[in-house]
Design a protein around this motif. Sequence first.
Motif, PDB file in Angstrom:
ATOM      1  N   GLU A  75       0.826  -1.205   0.000  1.00  0.00           N
ATOM      2  CA  GLU A  75       0.000   0.000   0.000  1.00  0.00           C
ATOM      3  C   GLU A  75       0.863   1.260   0.000  1.00  0.00           C
ATOM      4  O   GLU A  75       0.580   2.222  -0.725  1.00  0.00           O
ATOM      5  CB  GLU A  75      -0.924   0.004   1.209  1.00  0.00           C
ATOM      6  N   ALA A  76       1.934   1.268   0.787  1.00  0.00           N
ATOM      7  CA  ALA A  76       2.827   2.433   0.822  1.00  0.00           C
ATOM      8  C   ALA A  76       3.457   2.673  -0.539  1.00  0.00           C
ATOM      9  O   ALA A  76       3.616   3.826  -0.974  1.00  0.00           O
ATOM     10  CB  ALA A  76       3.912   2.219   1.875  1.00  0.00           C
ATOM     11  N   TYR A  77       3.781   1.584  -1.246  1.00  0.00           N
ATOM     12  CA  TYR A  77       4.376   1.720  -2.580  1.00  0.00           C
ATOM     13  C   TYR A  77       3.369   2.264  -3.577  1.00  0.00           C
ATOM     14  O   TYR A  77       3.694   3.152  -4.382  1.00  0.00           O
ATOM     15  CB  TYR A  77       4.895   0.356  -3.052  1.00  0.00           C
ATOM     16  N   THR A  78       2.139   1.750  -3.553  1.00  0.00           N
ATOM     17  CA  THR A  78       1.138   2.187  -4.528  1.00  0.00           C
ATOM     18  C   THR A  78       0.667   3.621  -4.261  1.00  0.00           C
ATOM     19  O   THR A  78       0.385   4.364  -5.195  1.00  0.00           O
ATOM     20  CB  THR A  78      -0.084   1.248  -4.539  1.00  0.00           C
ATOM     21  N   VAL A  79       0.593   3.997  -2.991  1.00  0.00           N
ATOM     22  CA  VAL A  79       0.191   5.369  -2.650  1.00  0.00           C
ATOM     23  C   VAL A  79       1.294   6.348  -3.027  1.00  0.00           C
ATOM     24  O   VAL A  79       1.038   7.425  -3.581  1.00  0.00           O
ATOM     25  CB  VAL A  79      -0.139   5.493  -1.152  1.00  0.00           C
ATOM     26  N   GLY A  80       2.541   5.969  -2.748  1.00  0.00           N
ATOM     27  CA  GLY A  80       3.666   6.837  -3.079  1.00  0.00           C
ATOM     28  C   GLY A  80       3.529   8.210  -2.436  1.00  0.00           C
ATOM     29  O   GLY A  80       3.214   8.342  -1.250  1.00  0.00           O
ATOM     30  N   GLU A  81       3.728   9.233  -3.249  1.00  0.00           N
ATOM     31  CA  GLU A  81       3.650  10.615  -2.789  1.00  0.00           C
ATOM     32  C   GLU A  81       2.321  11.277  -3.147  1.00  0.00           C
ATOM     33  O   GLU A  81       2.179  12.496  -2.973  1.00  0.00           O
ATOM     34  CB  GLU A  81       4.801  11.426  -3.390  1.00  0.00           C
ATOM     35  N   ASP A  82       1.363  10.493  -3.665  1.00  0.00           N
ATOM     36  CA  ASP A  82       0.105  11.085  -4.135  1.00  0.00           C
ATOM     37  C   ASP A  82      -0.597  11.885  -3.047  1.00  0.00           C
ATOM     38  O   ASP A  82      -1.087  12.991  -3.294  1.00  0.00           O
ATOM     39  CB  ASP A  82      -0.843   9.989  -4.644  1.00  0.00           C
ATOM     40  N   PHE A  83      -0.672  11.329  -1.852  1.00  0.00           N
ATOM     41  CA  PHE A  83      -1.398  12.009  -0.775  1.00  0.00           C
ATOM     42  C   PHE A  83      -0.739  13.345  -0.432  1.00  0.00           C
ATOM     43  O   PHE A  83      -1.425  14.333  -0.172  1.00  0.00           O
ATOM     44  CB  PHE A  83      -1.495  11.117   0.474  1.00  0.00           C
ATOM     45  N   ARG A  84       0.606  13.372  -0.450  1.00  0.00           N
ATOM     46  CA  ARG A  84       1.320  14.616  -0.127  1.00  0.00           C
ATOM     47  C   ARG A  84       1.158  15.653  -1.232  1.00  0.00           C
ATOM     48  O   ARG A  84       0.887  16.835  -0.968  1.00  0.00           O
ATOM     49  CB  ARG A  84       2.805  14.328   0.104  1.00  0.00           C
ATOM     50  N   ILE A  85       1.320  15.227  -2.486  1.00  0.00           N
ATOM     51  CA  ILE A  85       1.200  16.145  -3.623  1.00  0.00           C
ATOM     52  C   ILE A  85      -0.212  16.723  -3.695  1.00  0.00           C
ATOM     53  O   ILE A  85      -0.399  17.929  -3.892  1.00  0.00           O
ATOM     54  CB  ILE A  85       1.570  15.421  -4.933  1.00  0.00           C
ATOM     55  N   ASP A  86      -1.216  15.862  -3.535  1.00  0.00           N
ATOM     56  CA  ASP A  86      -2.600  16.344  -3.548  1.00  0.00           C
ATOM     57  C   ASP A  86      -2.844  17.316  -2.407  1.00  0.00           C
ATOM     58  O   ASP A  86      -3.464  18.374  -2.586  1.00  0.00           O
ATOM     59  CB  ASP A  86      -3.569  15.167  -3.438  1.00  0.00           C
ATOM     60  N   GLY A  87      -2.369  16.957  -1.224  1.00  0.00           N
ATOM     61  CA  GLY A  87      -2.606  17.795  -0.060  1.00  0.00           C
ATOM     62  C   GLY A  87      -1.919  19.145  -0.131  1.00  0.00           C
ATOM     63  O   GLY A  87      -2.438  20.137   0.383  1.00  0.00           O
ATOM     64  N   GLU A  88      -0.751  19.205  -0.783  1.00  0.00           N
ATOM     65  CA  GLU A  88       0.012  20.457  -0.840  1.00  0.00           C
ATOM     66  C   GLU A  88      -0.341  21.323  -2.044  1.00  0.00           C
ATOM     67  O   GLU A  88      -0.311  22.558  -1.952  1.00  0.00           O
ATOM     68  CB  GLU A  88       1.511  20.145  -0.860  1.00  0.00           C
ATOM     69  N   PHE A  89      -0.659  20.689  -3.180  1.00  0.00           N
ATOM     70  CA  PHE A  89      -0.794  21.452  -4.418  1.00  0.00           C
ATOM     71  C   PHE A  89      -2.124  21.279  -5.158  1.00  0.00           C
ATOM     72  O   PHE A  89      -2.660  22.246  -5.701  1.00  0.00           O
ATOM     73  CB  PHE A  89       0.340  21.078  -5.392  1.00  0.00           C
ATOM     74  N   MET A  90      -2.628  20.062  -5.212  1.00  0.00           N
ATOM     75  CA  MET A  90      -3.680  19.742  -6.172  1.00  0.00           C
ATOM     76  C   MET A  90      -5.109  19.905  -5.641  1.00  0.00           C
ATOM     77  O   MET A  90      -6.053  19.997  -6.437  1.00  0.00           O
ATOM     78  CB  MET A  90      -3.512  18.289  -6.662  1.00  0.00           C
ATOM     79  N   LEU A  91      -5.270  19.957  -4.332  1.00  0.00           N
ATOM     80  CA  LEU A  91      -6.619  19.940  -3.760  1.00  0.00           C
ATOM     81  C   LEU A  91      -7.524  21.063  -4.287  1.00  0.00           C
ATOM     82  O   LEU A  91      -8.687  20.796  -4.626  1.00  0.00           O
ATOM     83  CB  LEU A  91      -6.545  19.980  -2.236  1.00  0.00           C
ATOM     84  N   PRO A  92      -7.068  22.319  -4.385  1.00  0.00           N
ATOM     85  CA  PRO A  92      -7.980  23.360  -4.880  1.00  0.00           C
ATOM     86  C   PRO A  92      -8.460  23.112  -6.298  1.00  0.00           C
ATOM     87  O   PRO A  92      -9.574  23.520  -6.664  1.00  0.00           O
ATOM     88  CB  PRO A  92      -7.151  24.644  -4.778  1.00  0.00           C
ATOM     89  N   TYR A  93      -7.664  22.424  -7.105  1.00  0.00           N
ATOM     90  CA  TYR A  93      -8.074  22.118  -8.477  1.00  0.00           C
ATOM     91  C   TYR A  93      -9.077  20.978  -8.503  1.00  0.00           C
ATOM     92  O   TYR A  93     -10.004  20.969  -9.327  1.00  0.00           O
ATOM     93  CB  TYR A  93      -6.842  21.806  -9.322  1.00  0.00           C
ATOM     94  N   ASP A  94      -8.909  20.022  -7.606  1.00  0.00           N
ATOM     95  CA  ASP A  94      -9.891  18.946  -7.468  1.00  0.00           C
ATOM     96  C   ASP A  94     -11.224  19.519  -6.987  1.00  0.00           C
ATOM     97  O   ASP A  94     -12.304  19.112  -7.446  1.00  0.00           O
ATOM     98  CB  ASP A  94      -9.364  17.901  -6.475  1.00  0.00           C
ATOM     99  N   ILE A  95     -11.163  20.479  -6.076  1.00  0.00           N
ATOM    100  CA  ILE A  95     -12.373  21.130  -5.574  1.00  0.00           C
ATOM    101  C   ILE A  95     -13.064  21.910  -6.688  1.00  0.00           C
ATOM    102  O   ILE A  95     -14.291  21.830  -6.853  1.00  0.00           O
ATOM    103  CB  ILE A  95     -12.023  22.062  -4.392  1.00  0.00           C
ATOM    104  N   LYS A  96     -12.284  22.645  -7.470  1.00  0.00           N
ATOM    105  CA  LYS A  96     -12.853  23.416  -8.578  1.00  0.00           C
ATOM    106  C   LYS A  96     -13.576  22.503  -9.558  1.00  0.00           C
ATOM    107  O   LYS A  96     -14.699  22.806 -10.003  1.00  0.00           O
ATOM    108  CB  LYS A  96     -11.736  24.174  -9.293  1.00  0.00           C
TER     109      LYS A  96
END
Length: 238
Positions: A15-36
């Motif tokens: 699970e740690a391998y498949t998740v990778g850095e996605d949670f961090r990248i989304d949390g730091e940068f991508m979330l407002p675009y997902d919300i939009k």
Amino acid sequence: MAKLWGGGGLHPLVEAYTVGEDFRIDGEFMLPYDIKASKAHAAMLAKIGVLTAQEGETLEKALSEIDELWRAGKFKVEPSQEDGHTAIEQYITEKYGEVGKKIHTGRSRNDQSLTMIRLYALDQIREVEKLAEQLAAVAEARAKSLDSIPMPGYTHMQRAMPTTVGRWLSAFASGWRDAGPMLQAAAKVLDQNPLGSAAGFGINGLDLDRAFSAEKMGFSRVQENPMYCGFSRGMFEN
């Protein structure tokens, strides 16, 4: 928190391998675009009657809450959630009930990712274009004042013909000017709405108004072929 997908679970290392850095990248940068994108999708679902007007308003309110919390540093994407899509859906479902699940009608995590990445990339390209233009203008202005200062030109790692500091600096300004049309060309390719393409085969039996959601997000047009929506990801991510 319970995962959105079922099954017997994964070994923690897998699970740690498949998740990778996605949670961090989304949390730091991508979330407002997902919300939009989610706001546009919810509005579109309300427009075509999949959601009631009240459900649409509830989702708009919930997504705005998440945006405010994120900007205040109070909304985190946890490794157990894997990505921002899950974090958003869990928040809405836990606070507002089943409407949090209904927002996923007519889309998949695939086209959610494609959409938020395009929105993010467009913002970044436009910012870089603006900065390149500003940098070129400053360099050109400075180059004029340095045009009388001599300096040696270099070729093959040795001194060659004489030139000036102004001409040297102006060469960089020309390069930054040339970046503008290339960035504009990249933005034109990116400026297409993939939302509604789902996992690459579109949505059968549901007449999504993809042009409406494109307009809500600021895209100039719809990316029509659902398979190409996924194929094109490699192009714009590189």
